[in-house]
Design an enzyme around this catalytic site. Sequence first.
Site, PDB file in Angstrom:
ATOM      1  N   THR A 167       1.736  -6.312 -12.257  1.00 14.57           N
ATOM      2  CA  THR A 167       3.021  -5.868 -12.818  1.00 14.57           C
ATOM      3  C   THR A 167       3.676  -4.966 -11.772  1.00 14.57           C
ATOM      4  O   THR A 167       3.701  -3.746 -11.923  1.00 14.57           O
ATOM      5  CB  THR A 167       2.817  -5.118 -14.146  1.00 14.57           C
ATOM      6  N   ARG A 178      -7.660  18.098  -5.439  1.00 16.66           N
ATOM      7  CA  ARG A 178      -7.708  18.050  -3.971  1.00 16.66           C
ATOM      8  C   ARG A 178      -6.288  17.897  -3.414  1.00 16.66           C
ATOM      9  O   ARG A 178      -5.655  16.859  -3.589  1.00 16.66           O
ATOM     10  CB  ARG A 178      -8.606  16.899  -3.510  1.00 16.66           C
ATOM     11  N   SER A 179      -5.832  18.943  -2.761  1.00 23.79           N
ATOM     12  CA  SER A 179      -4.496  18.874  -2.176  1.00 23.79           C
ATOM     13  C   SER A 179      -4.572  18.226  -0.802  1.00 23.79           C
ATOM     14  O   SER A 179      -5.642  18.109  -0.214  1.00 23.79           O
ATOM     15  CB  SER A 179      -3.904  20.282  -2.073  1.00 23.79           C
ATOM     16  N   GLY A 193      -1.513   7.695  -3.291  1.00 22.96           N
ATOM     17  CA  GLY A 193      -1.001   6.363  -2.986  1.00 22.96           C
ATOM     18  C   GLY A 193      -1.694   5.387  -3.907  1.00 22.96           C
ATOM     19  O   GLY A 193      -2.134   5.743  -4.999  1.00 22.96           O
ATOM     20  N   CYS A 217      -1.369   1.887  -8.155  1.00 26.51           N
ATOM     21  CA  CYS A 217      -1.038   2.275  -9.534  1.00 26.51           C
ATOM     22  C   CYS A 217      -0.104   3.465  -9.652  1.00 26.51           C
ATOM     23  O   CYS A 217       0.989   3.326 -10.193  1.00 26.51           O
ATOM     24  CB  CYS A 217      -2.331   2.539 -10.295  1.00 26.51           C
ATOM     25  N   LYS A 225       3.660   2.886  -8.395  1.00 28.06           N
ATOM     26  CA  LYS A 225       4.473   1.922  -9.156  1.00 28.06           C
ATOM     27  C   LYS A 225       4.590   2.337 -10.625  1.00 28.06           C
ATOM     28  O   LYS A 225       5.633   2.124 -11.243  1.00 28.06           O
ATOM     29  CB  LYS A 225       3.908   0.508  -9.009  1.00 28.06           C
TER      30      LYS A 225
HETATM   31  N1  LIG Z   1      -5.978  -1.982  -9.423  1.00 24.00           N
HETATM   32  C1  LIG Z   1      -6.304  -1.057 -10.305  1.00 24.00           C
HETATM   33  O1  LIG Z   1      -7.059  -0.124 -10.005  1.00 24.00           O
HETATM   34  C2  LIG Z   1      -5.765  -1.102 -11.712  1.00 24.00           C
HETATM   35  C3  LIG Z   1      -6.361  -0.281 -12.673  1.00 24.00           C
HETATM   36  C4  LIG Z   1      -5.863  -0.321 -13.984  1.00 24.00           C
HETATM   37  C5  LIG Z   1      -4.808  -1.163 -14.303  1.00 24.00           C
HETATM   38  N2  LIG Z   1      -4.255  -1.951 -13.337  1.00 24.00           N
HETATM   39  C6  LIG Z   1      -3.181  -2.876 -13.734  1.00 24.00           C
HETATM   40  O2  LIG Z   1      -3.785  -4.162 -13.919  1.00 24.00           O
HETATM   41  C7  LIG Z   1      -2.877  -5.208 -13.519  1.00 24.00           C
HETATM   42  C8  LIG Z   1      -3.504  -6.069 -12.436  1.00 24.00           C
HETATM   43  O3  LIG Z   1      -3.726  -5.255 -11.305  1.00 24.00           O
HETATM   44  P1  LIG Z   1      -4.610  -5.732 -10.064  1.00 24.00           P
HETATM   45  O4  LIG Z   1      -4.694  -4.547  -9.161  1.00 24.00           O
HETATM   46  O5  LIG Z   1      -5.855  -6.376 -10.553  1.00 24.00           O
HETATM   47  O6  LIG Z   1      -3.633  -6.831  -9.431  1.00 24.00           O
HETATM   48  P2  LIG Z   1      -3.969  -7.819  -8.206  1.00 24.00           P
HETATM   49  O7  LIG Z   1      -2.682  -8.045  -7.528  1.00 24.00           O
HETATM   50  O8  LIG Z   1      -5.140  -7.294  -7.453  1.00 24.00           O
HETATM   51  O9  LIG Z   1      -4.465  -9.165  -8.916  1.00 24.00           O
HETATM   52  C9  LIG Z   1      -3.669 -10.026  -9.640  1.00 24.00           C
HETATM   53  C10 LIG Z   1      -4.201 -11.447  -9.500  1.00 24.00           C
HETATM   54  O10 LIG Z   1      -3.416 -12.318 -10.322  1.00 24.00           O
HETATM   55  C11 LIG Z   1      -3.296 -13.563  -9.641  1.00 24.00           C
HETATM   56  N3  LIG Z   1      -2.155 -14.317 -10.206  1.00 24.00           N
HETATM   57  C12 LIG Z   1      -0.833 -14.158  -9.933  1.00 24.00           C
HETATM   58  N4  LIG Z   1      -0.100 -15.004 -10.684  1.00 24.00           N
HETATM   59  C13 LIG Z   1      -0.970 -15.699 -11.459  1.00 24.00           C
HETATM   60  C14 LIG Z   1      -0.828 -16.694 -12.458  1.00 24.00           C
HETATM   61  N5  LIG Z   1       0.373 -17.138 -12.825  1.00 24.00           N
HETATM   62  N6  LIG Z   1      -1.943 -17.178 -13.036  1.00 24.00           N
HETATM   63  C15 LIG Z   1      -3.183 -16.740 -12.669  1.00 24.00           C
HETATM   64  N7  LIG Z   1      -3.379 -15.806 -11.738  1.00 24.00           N
HETATM   65  C16 LIG Z   1      -2.285 -15.270 -11.142  1.00 24.00           C
HETATM   66  C17 LIG Z   1      -3.105 -13.161  -8.189  1.00 24.00           C
HETATM   67  O11 LIG Z   1      -3.375 -14.235  -7.309  1.00 24.00           O
HETATM   68  C18 LIG Z   1      -4.099 -12.004  -8.082  1.00 24.00           C
HETATM   69  O12 LIG Z   1      -5.381 -12.434  -7.656  1.00 24.00           O
HETATM   70  C19 LIG Z   1      -1.592  -4.482 -13.100  1.00 24.00           C
HETATM   71  O13 LIG Z   1      -0.739  -4.367 -14.202  1.00 24.00           O
HETATM   72  C20 LIG Z   1      -2.088  -3.099 -12.710  1.00 24.00           C
HETATM   73  O14 LIG Z   1      -1.092  -2.115 -12.831  1.00 24.00           O
HETATM   74  C21 LIG Z   1      -4.720  -1.954 -12.055  1.00 24.00           C
HETATM   75  O1  LIG Z   2      -7.610  15.380  -6.253  1.00 24.71           O
HETATM   76  C1  LIG Z   2      -7.082  14.320  -5.886  1.00 24.71           C
HETATM   77  C2  LIG Z   2      -7.338  13.065  -6.503  1.00 24.71           C
HETATM   78  C3  LIG Z   2      -6.688  11.929  -6.032  1.00 24.71           C
HETATM   79  N1  LIG Z   2      -5.841  12.016  -4.976  1.00 24.71           N
HETATM   80  C4  LIG Z   2      -5.153  10.793  -4.488  1.00 24.71           C
HETATM   81  O2  LIG Z   2      -4.594  10.121  -5.588  1.00 24.71           O
HETATM   82  C5  LIG Z   2      -4.571   8.717  -5.359  1.00 24.71           C
HETATM   83  C6  LIG Z   2      -5.139   7.968  -6.538  1.00 24.71           C
HETATM   84  O3  LIG Z   2      -6.525   8.229  -6.655  1.00 24.71           O
HETATM   85  P1  LIG Z   2      -7.409   7.679  -7.879  1.00 24.71           P
HETATM   86  O4  LIG Z   2      -6.747   8.039  -9.151  1.00 24.71           O
HETATM   87  O5  LIG Z   2      -8.793   8.118  -7.684  1.00 24.71           O
HETATM   88  O6  LIG Z   2      -7.326   6.120  -7.597  1.00 24.71           O
HETATM   89  P2  LIG Z   2      -6.746   4.828  -8.349  1.00 24.71           P
HETATM   90  O7  LIG Z   2      -7.731   3.753  -8.115  1.00 24.71           O
HETATM   91  O8  LIG Z   2      -5.333   4.622  -7.917  1.00 24.71           O
HETATM   92  O9  LIG Z   2      -6.792   5.143  -9.913  1.00 24.71           O
HETATM   93  C7  LIG Z   2      -5.671   5.559 -10.679  1.00 24.71           C
HETATM   94  O10 LIG Z   2      -4.841   4.455 -11.023  1.00 24.71           O
HETATM   95  C8  LIG Z   2      -5.542   3.415 -11.760  1.00 24.71           C
HETATM   96  C9  LIG Z   2      -4.561   2.274 -11.959  1.00 24.71           C
HETATM   97  O11 LIG Z   2      -3.666   2.517 -12.993  1.00 24.71           O
HETATM   98  C10 LIG Z   2      -6.019   4.008 -13.079  1.00 24.71           C
HETATM   99  O12 LIG Z   2      -6.684   2.997 -13.816  1.00 24.71           O
HETATM  100  C11 LIG Z   2      -6.949   5.192 -12.792  1.00 24.71           C
HETATM  101  O13 LIG Z   2      -7.357   5.792 -14.032  1.00 24.71           O
HETATM  102  C12 LIG Z   2      -6.202   6.212 -11.962  1.00 24.71           C
HETATM  103  O14 LIG Z   2      -7.063   7.297 -11.613  1.00 24.71           O
HETATM  104  C13 LIG Z   2      -5.342   8.493  -4.056  1.00 24.71           C
HETATM  105  O15 LIG Z   2      -4.411   8.279  -3.004  1.00 24.71           O
HETATM  106  C14 LIG Z   2      -6.110   9.793  -3.836  1.00 24.71           C
HETATM  107  O16 LIG Z   2      -6.312  10.074  -2.478  1.00 24.71           O
HETATM  108  C15 LIG Z   2      -5.591  13.222  -4.359  1.00 24.71           C
HETATM  109  O17 LIG Z   2      -4.804  13.306  -3.404  1.00 24.71           O
HETATM  110  N2  LIG Z   2      -6.220  14.341  -4.838  1.00 24.71           N
END
Ligand SMILES: NC(=O)c1ccc[n+]([C@@H]2O[C@H](COP(=O)([O-])OP(=O)(O)OC[C@H]3O[C@@H](n4cnc5c(N)ncnc54)[C@H](O)[C@@H]3O)[C@@H](O)[C@H]2O)c1
Ligand SMILES: O=c1ccn([C@@H]2O[C@H](COP(=O)(O)OP(=O)(O)O[C@H]3O[C@H](CO)[C@@H](O)[C@H](O)[C@H]3O)[C@@H](O)[C@H]2O)c(=O)[nH]1
EC number: 1.1.1.22
Length: 429
Positions: free
Chosen positions: A84, A259-260, A265, A268, A271
């Site tokens: 998304t 952690r500052s 980045g 998640c 966006k």
């Molecule tokens: N990455 C994370 O840490 C994280 C954590 C929590 C929630 N989310 C949320 O979960 C969702 C997925 O995130 P992600 O990081 O796994 O995304 P991603 O981009 O890593 O994976 C998405 C996958 O969907 C596939 N895809 C695209 N169009 C398709 C279709 N029509 N049919 C089947 N497959 C298709 C792509 O090829 C890709 O492999 C997002 O909404 C994201 O915000 C992500």
């Molecule tokens: O004290 C801290 C903790 C984190 N970060 C930064 O924050 C960003 C995000 O870190 P983290 O939250 O650990 O990673 P994500 O995998 O992006 O996870 C976040 O985003 C995911 C996608 O939505 C959620 O599922 C998680 O709960 C949420 O923590 C990174 O750039 C870290 O370097 C800092 O600078 N200082």
Amino acid sequence: MHVSIVGSGYVGTTIAACLADLGHEVVNVEIDEDIVATINAGEAPIHESGLEERIAEHAGTNLRATTDYAAVRDTDVTFLCLPTPQADDGSLDLAVMRAGAESLGRALATKNDDHLVVVKSTVLPGTTEDVVGPILEDESGKHVGDDLELAMNPEFLRMGTAVTDFLEPDKVVVGATSDDAAATLRELYAPILSREETDLVETDIREAELIKYANNAFLASKVSLVNELGNIAKAYGADAYEVLEAVGLDDRISERFMRSGLGWGGSCFPKDVDALRAGAREQGYDPALLDAVVAVNDAQPRRLVDSLAAHVDLEDARITVLGLSFKPGTDDIRKSRALDVIEYLQDRGAAVVAYDPVAMENVRPMYPDVEYAESATDALADADGAVVATDWPEFDDLAFGGMAQRVVVDGRRIDVDETELDVYEGLTW
Ligand SMILES: NC(=O)c1ccc[n+]([C@@H]2O[C@H](COP(=O)([O-])OP(=O)(O)OC[C@H]3O[C@@H](n4cnc5c(N)ncnc54)[C@H](O)[C@@H]3O)[C@@H](O)[C@H]2O)c1
Ligand SMILES: O=c1ccn([C@@H]2O[C@H](COP(=O)(O)OP(=O)(O)O[C@H]3O[C@H](CO)[C@@H](O)[C@H](O)[C@H]3O)[C@@H](O)[C@H]2O)c(=O)[nH]1
């Protein structure tokens, strides 16, 4: 239970492997043939601790991947784990969700039994019921509340610790259209919910959708506040880490996410905070605090480069960037602060040499003019200065002897032997 998972990226692959580990029959439906082949070969398509062994154990038995949506018909429940992303204006782009829902709906048209569709992707309130539901109904001929159930089950896993976060979460949030749908998810997650440390939150779909954004907005805001306090601490000549460690001892604040440095980045926080800001504006609310949260975050990479420029003339200097992924433990570089640092360094005429243990191949096509080193030590050789952009554990206690000028500005507070350096400066300490 028979489970299909649409989308096999970071989330879809992780939860597929974990649900297979919990004993379910799992099929990943994914459009990318390489990912499908990788999973079926028993390998992980992404770098994530604990994933490879789980896929190796279950692929070919109770885990498989396919490009064919027809596979969903043999399952009881489908999770939508599609991306998304952001549109150019920062708002939520639902094009992939719509396309996936259409394909899923068409496949379900010839399924005789009831089906539960669970939105796992992060989506703004209203998306599950007002966008995904109607598409599924139109394409499948089924009806929500009758032979089609909808649920929203946001995911809180972090990259780098995705497997343990999924299997040992603080909470499972379920928003559902019916008690039956919620009951199915309780059954699916039974081994996880039996943990004392895991709370189950059952709510309506709209609340489940917003809980995810509120969670991320809160954490991103916390890190931006910590960075603002860090910048102020440094201006006073105080150590932000000592200050915030003490502040975190207050239970109401907590020691985590304190952690500052270079800022947040990843795929998640950036966006999701932007989508929430755009969504709020659309609803007629001006999210002034979240705007500031983003502004503080965006300023940190330039502050890092400015700090280095105070010690090194960057024009034609050889500068090492240590770390490229947005955080340690992952090869994901989406919105990594390291990329902003590279751009600011290049803007100021520096030749950048970079090293990251796993993310270099993802960055190389975007920045072909960066030199990529085999190790941190190689990257530091003959450098006129270095910055730390990602706190990979292997950067602790590095040897800096090979640098031409021993100047390091640290955006992440790694462990450094300062006696080895002429200048060691922390971004906020
Ligand atoms: N990455 C994370 O840490 C994280 C954590 C929590 C929630 N989310 C949320 O979960 C969702 C997925 O995130 P992600 O990081 O796994 O995304 P991603 O981009 O890593 O994976 C998405 C996958 O969907 C596939 N895809 C695209 N169009 C398709 C279709 N029509 N049919 C089947 N497959 C298709 C792509 O090829 C890709 O492999 C997002 O909404 C994201 O915000 C992500
Ligand atoms: O004290 C801290 C903790 C984190 N970060 C930064 O924050 C960003 C995000 O870190 P983290 O939250 O650990 O990673 P994500 O995998 O992006 O996870 C976040 O985003 C995911 C996608 O939505 C959620 O599922 C998680 O709960 C949420 O923590 C990174 O750039 C870290 O370097 C800092 O600078 N200082």
